[in-house]
Design a protein around this motif. Sequence first.
Motif, short mmCIF file in Angstrom:
data_model
loop_
_atom_site.label_atom_id
_atom_site.label_comp_id
_atom_site.label_asym_id
_atom_site.label_seq_id
_atom_site.Cartn_x
_atom_site.Cartn_y
_atom_site.Cartn_z
N ALA A 26 8.71 7.06 7.17
CA ALA A 26 7.81 6.93 6.01
C ALA A 26 8.17 8.02 5.01
N GLU A 88 4.42 1.82 12.00
CA GLU A 88 4.14 2.22 10.61
C GLU A 88 3.99 0.99 9.73
N GLU A 93 -5.33 3.13 6.99
CA GLU A 93 -5.22 4.17 6.00
C GLU A 93 -4.45 3.71 4.78
N ARG A 94 -3.45 2.88 5.02
CA ARG A 94 -2.66 2.38 3.89
C ARG A 94 -3.46 1.48 2.97
#
Lengths: 773, 252
Positions: A26, A88, A93-94
């Motif tokens: 990320a 990921e 949260e994204r």
Amino acid sequence: MVASTSASLRIDSRKFHGYELPAPGAPGHRDGARVGLERPLPEKVGIEASAQLRGKMATAGGGCVADPGSRSLLRLLSFCVLLAGLCEGNSVERKIYIPLNKTAPCVRLLNATHQIGCQSSISGDTGVIHVVEKEEDLQWVLTDGPNPPYVVLLEGTLFTRDVMEKLKGRSGRIAGLAVSLAKPSPASGFSPSVQCPNDGFGVYSNSYGSQFAHCRAFQWNKVGDGLAYEDFSFPIFLLEDENETNVIKQCYRDHNLSPNGSAPAFPLCAMQLFSHMHAVVSTVTCMRRSLIQSSFSISPEIVCDPLSDYNVWSLLKPINTSGTLEPDDRVVVAATRLDSRSFFWNVAPGAESAVASFITQLAAAEALQKAPDAATLPRNVMFVFFQGETFDYIGSSRMVYDMENGKFPVQLENIDSFVELGQVALRNSLELWMHTDPMSQKNETVLNQVEVLLSTLEQSGAGVPTVVLRRLNQSQPLPPSSLQRFLRARNVSGVVLADHSDSFHNLYYQSIYDTAENINVTYPAGQSPEEDLNFVTDTAKALAGVATVLARALYRLAGGASFNDTIQADPHTVTRLLYGFLVRANNSWFQSILRPDLRSYLGDGPLQHYIAVSSPTNATYVVQYALANLTGKVIDLTREQCQDPSQVPTENKDLYEYTWVQGPLNANETDRLPRCVRSTARLARALSPAFELKQWGSTEYSTWTESRWKDIRARIFLIASKELEAEFGSMAELLDVAGKGLNQLSVEANLQEWRLKPAFSPHCWPRACLQRA
Amino acid sequence: MTAAVFFGCAFIAFGPALALYIFTIVTEPLRIIFLIIGAFFWLVSLLFSSLIWFTTATLIGNKDEPREKYLLIFGVLISVLIQEMFRFAYYKLLKKASEGLKTINPYEKAPSMRLLAYVSGLGFGIMSGVFSFVNTLSDSLGPGTVGIHGDPPQFFLYSAFMTLVITLLHVFWGIVFFDGCEKKKWYTLLVVLLSHLLVSALHVGSYFPNHGSNPRPLHWKRRVLTTRLPKSSVCILMNFPSVNTPMSLKPK
């Protein structure tokens, strides 16, 4: 539901420790080019810093313990980490947050008496975004807006002392500040530095040359508003990427704008800024706290580190560096400064403040070395590039201190004369001004020596049509310069060459706008990087003229006469250096002159010249290697011999420095032709003597330190309502603290093993890794 | 509002399970033990399925988007299978345990298989609910709320209801499954497996990357997100008791 479990594990491991780490693959919260400077690790606090690092890394996946005794556990844990990495992209949260990756924070620096800079609360400061594009928009933030606190997105042109004082006055309504870059640079100039830089640490004081002290004669930096020396209680970030600025503005327009000034409806777009600083009050306080910690605690929490790095120096004729020079050896010193700063951490382009001058000196060093009788001149020439001069002369004060104490091969009494390059790139017409010190010239001998020095410079300038050397009124003081530190210790005859006769011509002294454009380094559109690298700009030609004058003057001062007119600085060298330092560090020439392991230090942008606390910084290395390659010789040694020349009978490590560099590409452009370069370019420690002497309240030496921090990042998101969030911040904080406590426990448990073999670390800072290698 | 969301969602998701636990489980220590063993079995099944998923992911080793999607679907399939296998294993264990209990304490009546089915189902449900929702819940603490990418702001509410439904479904699946085993009606096991697969497949939709460049999956996903409550869970909730044999939930 089943599918969610793997994703859950991932969030679990990140969230409950109160940190947010970029998962493998990320985008990190700092861009790659900066990673080398991420967080300083001075030698003496290595263990603590590593432990702190471990604490951080442990959160990435429940702790990766490098203990051979529990291999299976290790495997299980690394499995968890990998599992976390693979998931990921599916996190809740994204859905909530957009991290801002290209930002630069304002951090806290401290000196003997004050703290300057900014900080947030420990769990970050959150506020509703309000875009301020003109001064009237401030009204909403300061008085009208119904949803305080606000995070102000400030246009770069409004980042002035006036506006900042208004914001500071209503700090209850301001949660933080994000500043966008002004393009083009503000026409009226912008300098966050003070009007009288380095006041109090130069040669003039109330007891010596009191008429010149505190810039009584005139202010050197007229545009300076002193913003960078203020203390702010809220975080301030610079938005370096225009795309991110636009994302924020879009979010603001979508959610926070309401028709005709009524209160906008929730949810609102908000920003959270994290830059909590560990140090407070002053260097005296923070160094004392660090000392107490490191003497009693097994996992000391160091709170601040002294600003330090390395000076770069070389000699025209090699001397034995294991001893000191004889008292009757004479050395001509050519000096300049390496560093600059700005309001924001590690954003210090310093084109006019530093880069143009040290590039000129590099070109002069190359030109002088090419003189056929360079090795037989009666006097030696020393080129010094002082680091940390911005922060009350760290580099020069340390060198003077070392000279006084016999810890440097050259002694103070060996210095014959001193020529310093100030800011030289912004000359009006052709004039180059020679600044001298009126106080030391009260002494008859010094007066005569200075007269000789000036006339030598004038004679050297006579052969160069693009430079006209001009004398100044005898009663004018020296500008802020390293020479002042030498004058404090000894009455040397010295001169400072600069493009300004009184106030600086530089409108952007020590600011983010002191870039290539400031000194007119521009390239025709549509050229490839390689063409740009070799394109000789007008600035390069002008600086090459100055370098020629400097080289010829040094040649004469060293006692040479016969080849005076053949000495010529190469505009190609100057232009390549300008391109590398100000436009693109990762170019073919810089690659060819660096050590292979330093390759990654070169980013695609310009190099930054903030001194920092870990060392050497990227820019210091590049200057050292540029100096080595420009003044050194390629000799026929193998890699092993080059790395340990003591095996070769004809070579001497005391006289020379040997470096194995990558070399240029071969004809097919497939492989490099590495080679061994022998030069006298060396590093000398630039840590203020105040820290050697443990005089943290010193008024004699620089006492600047940089606070430590754990987490610096910024993100935007929507908030549902304000009232509850405030009370709820405390609960989130509680979880945060609990997470940190757990984290601390794991760190302490592993500390014993860690101390025994600190090198056995699966993760170290990029720089620490390199240094170990 | 973050605090309200947090507590609201927490009680929606775990409130009924908590109530069931307090009123039907804590009355007898043995039930607590069986509940915890059930939760443990679910955890072990998770461990196995993640191992399999992980090894295939590393074997394939490619991170492009469609393949990752297939991998996820494959993971769901495997995981559901393994969960049901562990349910069966737990049934076998309980079978043995109840015989053992009888020999140890012949004077007291051993808990009935139906009751054990309920207790174990609740154990499975609680553990899976906790695992699927706790981290989402911790994100609901804020400071941010969902929506900056255009996601529905009720995301946390949906997730909470979904968790509630899953928890209860596990209870029902447990009862149906054990009943099928007891009566050797193997097709009921298949019904449990298929319905579990169906619910999980519907759920997968919400975990695909939501702000991709392709607008169609986004649209599809949103539809799933907003429709799955009535369509999947409610119909299953309504239908199962009719398929099911009577349940005795009374504590002895």
